[in-house]
Motif scaffolding. Sequence first.
Motif, PDB file in Angstrom:
ATOM      1  N   ARG A 169       0.829  -1.193   0.000  1.00  0.00           N
ATOM      2  CA  ARG A 169       0.000   0.000   0.000  1.00  0.00           C
ATOM      3  C   ARG A 169       0.868   1.250   0.000  1.00  0.00           C
ATOM      4  O   ARG A 169       1.852   1.321   0.734  1.00  0.00           O
ATOM      5  CB  ARG A 169      -0.917   0.013   1.220  1.00  0.00           C
ATOM      6  N   SER A 170       0.487   2.203  -0.815  1.00  0.00           N
ATOM      7  CA  SER A 170       1.139   3.510  -0.786  1.00  0.00           C
ATOM      8  C   SER A 170       0.074   4.562  -1.028  1.00  0.00           C
ATOM      9  O   SER A 170      -1.064   4.243  -1.365  1.00  0.00           O
ATOM     10  CB  SER A 170       2.244   3.602  -1.857  1.00  0.00           C
ATOM     11  N   THR A 171       0.425   5.798  -0.851  1.00  0.00           N
ATOM     12  CA  THR A 171      -0.569   6.867  -1.043  1.00  0.00           C
ATOM     13  C   THR A 171      -0.962   7.003  -2.505  1.00  0.00           C
ATOM     14  O   THR A 171      -2.006   7.574  -2.808  1.00  0.00           O
ATOM     15  CB  THR A 171       0.004   8.209  -0.544  1.00  0.00           C
ATOM     16  N   ARG A 172      -0.113   6.509  -3.422  1.00  0.00           N
ATOM     17  CA  ARG A 172      -0.393   6.676  -4.837  1.00  0.00           C
ATOM     18  C   ARG A 172      -1.101   5.472  -5.454  1.00  0.00           C
ATOM     19  O   ARG A 172      -1.998   5.617  -6.272  1.00  0.00           O
ATOM     20  CB  ARG A 172       0.917   6.926  -5.607  1.00  0.00           C
ATOM     21  N   ARG A 173      -0.672   4.269  -5.066  1.00  0.00           N
ATOM     22  CA  ARG A 173      -1.252   3.106  -5.724  1.00  0.00           C
ATOM     23  C   ARG A 173      -1.060   1.853  -4.888  1.00  0.00           C
ATOM     24  O   ARG A 173      -0.318   1.843  -3.904  1.00  0.00           O
ATOM     25  CB  ARG A 173      -0.630   2.913  -7.101  1.00  0.00           C
ATOM     26  N   LEU A 174      -1.724   0.795  -5.327  1.00  0.00           N
ATOM     27  CA  LEU A 174      -1.578  -0.524  -4.728  1.00  0.00           C
ATOM     28  C   LEU A 174      -0.811  -1.419  -5.688  1.00  0.00           C
ATOM     29  O   LEU A 174      -1.047  -1.378  -6.893  1.00  0.00           O
ATOM     30  CB  LEU A 174      -2.958  -1.146  -4.449  1.00  0.00           C
ATOM     31  N   THR A 175       0.103  -2.202  -5.152  1.00  0.00           N
ATOM     32  CA  THR A 175       0.807  -3.182  -5.982  1.00  0.00           C
ATOM     33  C   THR A 175       0.723  -4.543  -5.318  1.00  0.00           C
ATOM     34  O   THR A 175       0.665  -4.656  -4.096  1.00  0.00           O
ATOM     35  CB  THR A 175       2.286  -2.802  -6.189  1.00  0.00           C
ATOM     36  N   LEU A 176       0.703  -5.566  -6.132  1.00  0.00           N
ATOM     37  CA  LEU A 176       0.584  -6.927  -5.628  1.00  0.00           C
ATOM     38  C   LEU A 176       1.927  -7.470  -5.176  1.00  0.00           C
ATOM     39  O   LEU A 176       2.960  -7.245  -5.823  1.00  0.00           O
ATOM     40  CB  LEU A 176       0.035  -7.853  -6.717  1.00  0.00           C
ATOM     41  N   THR A 177       1.940  -8.189  -4.073  1.00  0.00           N
ATOM     42  CA  THR A 177       3.102  -8.978  -3.691  1.00  0.00           C
ATOM     43  C   THR A 177       3.090 -10.250  -4.519  1.00  0.00           C
ATOM     44  O   THR A 177       2.135 -10.533  -5.255  1.00  0.00           O
ATOM     45  CB  THR A 177       3.035  -9.339  -2.198  1.00  0.00           C
ATOM     46  N   ASP A 178       4.130 -11.058  -4.391  1.00  0.00           N
ATOM     47  CA  ASP A 178       4.157 -12.330  -5.124  1.00  0.00           C
ATOM     48  C   ASP A 178       2.992 -13.212  -4.681  1.00  0.00           C
ATOM     49  O   ASP A 178       2.346 -13.868  -5.500  1.00  0.00           O
ATOM     50  CB  ASP A 178       5.494 -13.053  -4.880  1.00  0.00           C
ATOM     51  N   ALA A 179       2.720 -13.220  -3.363  1.00  0.00           N
ATOM     52  CA  ALA A 179       1.598 -14.025  -2.853  1.00  0.00           C
ATOM     53  C   ALA A 179       0.272 -13.479  -3.369  1.00  0.00           C
ATOM     54  O   ALA A 179      -0.641 -14.234  -3.733  1.00  0.00           O
ATOM     55  CB  ALA A 179       1.613 -14.029  -1.322  1.00  0.00           C
ATOM     56  N   GLY A 180       0.183 -12.148  -3.404  1.00  0.00           N
ATOM     57  CA  GLY A 180      -1.042 -11.534  -3.912  1.00  0.00           C
ATOM     58  C   GLY A 180      -1.250 -11.847  -5.383  1.00  0.00           C
ATOM     59  O   GLY A 180      -2.381 -12.104  -5.820  1.00  0.00           O
ATOM     60  N   GLU A 181      -0.158 -11.803  -6.152  1.00  0.00           N
ATOM     61  CA  GLU A 181      -0.243 -12.139  -7.578  1.00  0.00           C
ATOM     62  C   GLU A 181      -0.727 -13.571  -7.766  1.00  0.00           C
ATOM     63  O   GLU A 181      -1.585 -13.856  -8.602  1.00  0.00           O
ATOM     64  CB  GLU A 181       1.128 -11.960  -8.224  1.00  0.00           C
ATOM     65  N   ALA A 182      -0.172 -14.491  -6.955  1.00  0.00           N
ATOM     66  CA  ALA A 182      -0.554 -15.902  -7.062  1.00  0.00           C
ATOM     67  C   ALA A 182      -2.026 -16.101  -6.707  1.00  0.00           C
ATOM     68  O   ALA A 182      -2.751 -16.837  -7.380  1.00  0.00           O
ATOM     69  CB  ALA A 182       0.337 -16.753  -6.158  1.00  0.00           C
ATOM     70  N   LEU A 183      -2.481 -15.437  -5.629  1.00  0.00           N
ATOM     71  CA  LEU A 183      -3.882 -15.579  -5.223  1.00  0.00           C
ATOM     72  C   LEU A 183      -4.798 -14.993  -6.284  1.00  0.00           C
ATOM     73  O   LEU A 183      -5.847 -15.584  -6.609  1.00  0.00           O
ATOM     74  CB  LEU A 183      -4.106 -14.881  -3.880  1.00  0.00           C
ATOM     75  N   TYR A 184      -4.419 -13.852  -6.842  1.00  0.00           N
ATOM     76  CA  TYR A 184      -5.270 -13.213  -7.857  1.00  0.00           C
ATOM     77  C   TYR A 184      -5.386 -14.091  -9.101  1.00  0.00           C
ATOM     78  O   TYR A 184      -6.491 -14.298  -9.624  1.00  0.00           O
ATOM     79  CB  TYR A 184      -4.699 -11.846  -8.232  1.00  0.00           C
ATOM     80  N   VAL A 185      -4.279 -14.618  -9.560  1.00  0.00           N
ATOM     81  CA  VAL A 185      -4.290 -15.450 -10.775  1.00  0.00           C
ATOM     82  C   VAL A 185      -5.158 -16.695 -10.568  1.00  0.00           C
ATOM     83  O   VAL A 185      -5.925 -17.092 -11.451  1.00  0.00           O
ATOM     84  CB  VAL A 185      -2.850 -15.847 -11.168  1.00  0.00           C
ATOM     85  N   ARG A 186      -5.056 -17.299  -9.382  1.00  0.00           N
ATOM     86  CA  ARG A 186      -5.780 -18.549  -9.146  1.00  0.00           C
ATOM     87  C   ARG A 186      -7.257 -18.350  -8.799  1.00  0.00           C
ATOM     88  O   ARG A 186      -8.054 -19.274  -8.951  1.00  0.00           O
ATOM     89  CB  ARG A 186      -5.094 -19.339  -8.022  1.00  0.00           C
ATOM     90  N   SER A 187      -7.622 -17.169  -8.334  1.00  0.00           N
ATOM     91  CA  SER A 187      -9.007 -16.970  -7.881  1.00  0.00           C
ATOM     92  C   SER A 187      -9.849 -16.071  -8.785  1.00  0.00           C
ATOM     93  O   SER A 187     -11.075 -16.128  -8.750  1.00  0.00           O
ATOM     94  CB  SER A 187      -9.021 -16.390  -6.462  1.00  0.00           C
ATOM     95  N   SER A 188      -9.216 -15.257  -9.616  1.00  0.00           N
ATOM     96  CA  SER A 188      -9.965 -14.277 -10.413  1.00  0.00           C
ATOM     97  C   SER A 188     -10.996 -14.940 -11.323  1.00  0.00           C
ATOM     98  O   SER A 188     -12.165 -14.538 -11.358  1.00  0.00           O
ATOM     99  CB  SER A 188      -8.988 -13.431 -11.237  1.00  0.00           C
ATOM    100  N   ASP A 189     -10.566 -15.953 -12.078  1.00  0.00           N
ATOM    101  CA  ASP A 189     -11.501 -16.607 -13.010  1.00  0.00           C
ATOM    102  C   ASP A 189     -12.659 -17.267 -12.278  1.00  0.00           C
ATOM    103  O   ASP A 189     -13.812 -17.218 -12.723  1.00  0.00           O
ATOM    104  CB  ASP A 189     -10.762 -17.648 -13.860  1.00  0.00           C
TER     105      ASP A 189
END
Length: 310
Positions: A51-71
């Motif tokens: 988290r930052s004041t400008r934007r959100l970025t995914l961690t490696d774990a977040g990227e993995a969870l997003y890829v596996r759960s988004s669909d």
Amino acid sequence: MVDLNDIALFVQVVKAGSFAEAARRAGIPSNTASRRIQKLEEQLGLRLLHRSTRRLTLTDAGEALYVRSSDQIDALSEATLDLAEGSRIPSGKVRVAAPADFFNWFELGWIREFLATYPKVRLEFALSDARADLVAAGIDVAIRTGAVTERSLIARRVGSNRACLVASPAYLAARGVPRSLEDLATHDCIATPPAAGRVAWHLDGPDGTVEIHVQGRLYVNSALALLKACIADMGIALLPDVMTSHYVDDGQLVQVLPAYGIEGFELFLVYQGRRQMPHAMTAFIEFITARMVTAGLVDATAPPASSQDH
């Protein structure tokens, strides 16, 4: 245990790019969305977002969870939407109780039109002149004439019809045409079996309602049988216009003493009160009401307030 709703919210946060936008789409406060994602991270023991004041970025774990759960989340959302839309499409069986002669005056072509309009609906008719018990017989909608006395039922008035005296041309040629109500005493009058004594017809005429006693040699408790007996030259019958108009138009029957009849012969669609009525049932009720009115089978004009019981 991880709440799947929180995973769905995480996917929305990633897609939206911010907690504020994801919260707006979900209809919740922004700080609530942030707390729920923080709780999800605590449950997983993993940081999912930087988290930052400008934007959100995914961690490696977040990227993995997003890829596996988004669909999967998208598929669940689509399935839920399909079910919600499908529930609004009329479907299923509608069981209808109607008089035995119903399809003598309500054209089957109209039923074909209804089924073509609503391909997921199935109609099942129980035809009888006996008054159906909706609960015991599993009836969704009953088509009835006359007063509806069951307080547990809803009676939707379709309109009114007139009952008139009719006979076949051959019968009248053989027995003579009645010129007055008194002349009916010398004719064979076809009627339902009397409870006691002679049959009494209460006819509305130029001078109000008149009671006339008639007699005959044929009594039957079916309106359809009365109609067929009348067409078969067996006498004079008192029947609703909705049953006889077709036969009068093609010359098989003739109106007798047309100044007399029964006015305000009410027709109702009767059904059990439900908090959420099935769409198939609603569609059928609306269709059949419109068809009867536009075809002129009933007069939809409201009766005087004093005579409206339902």
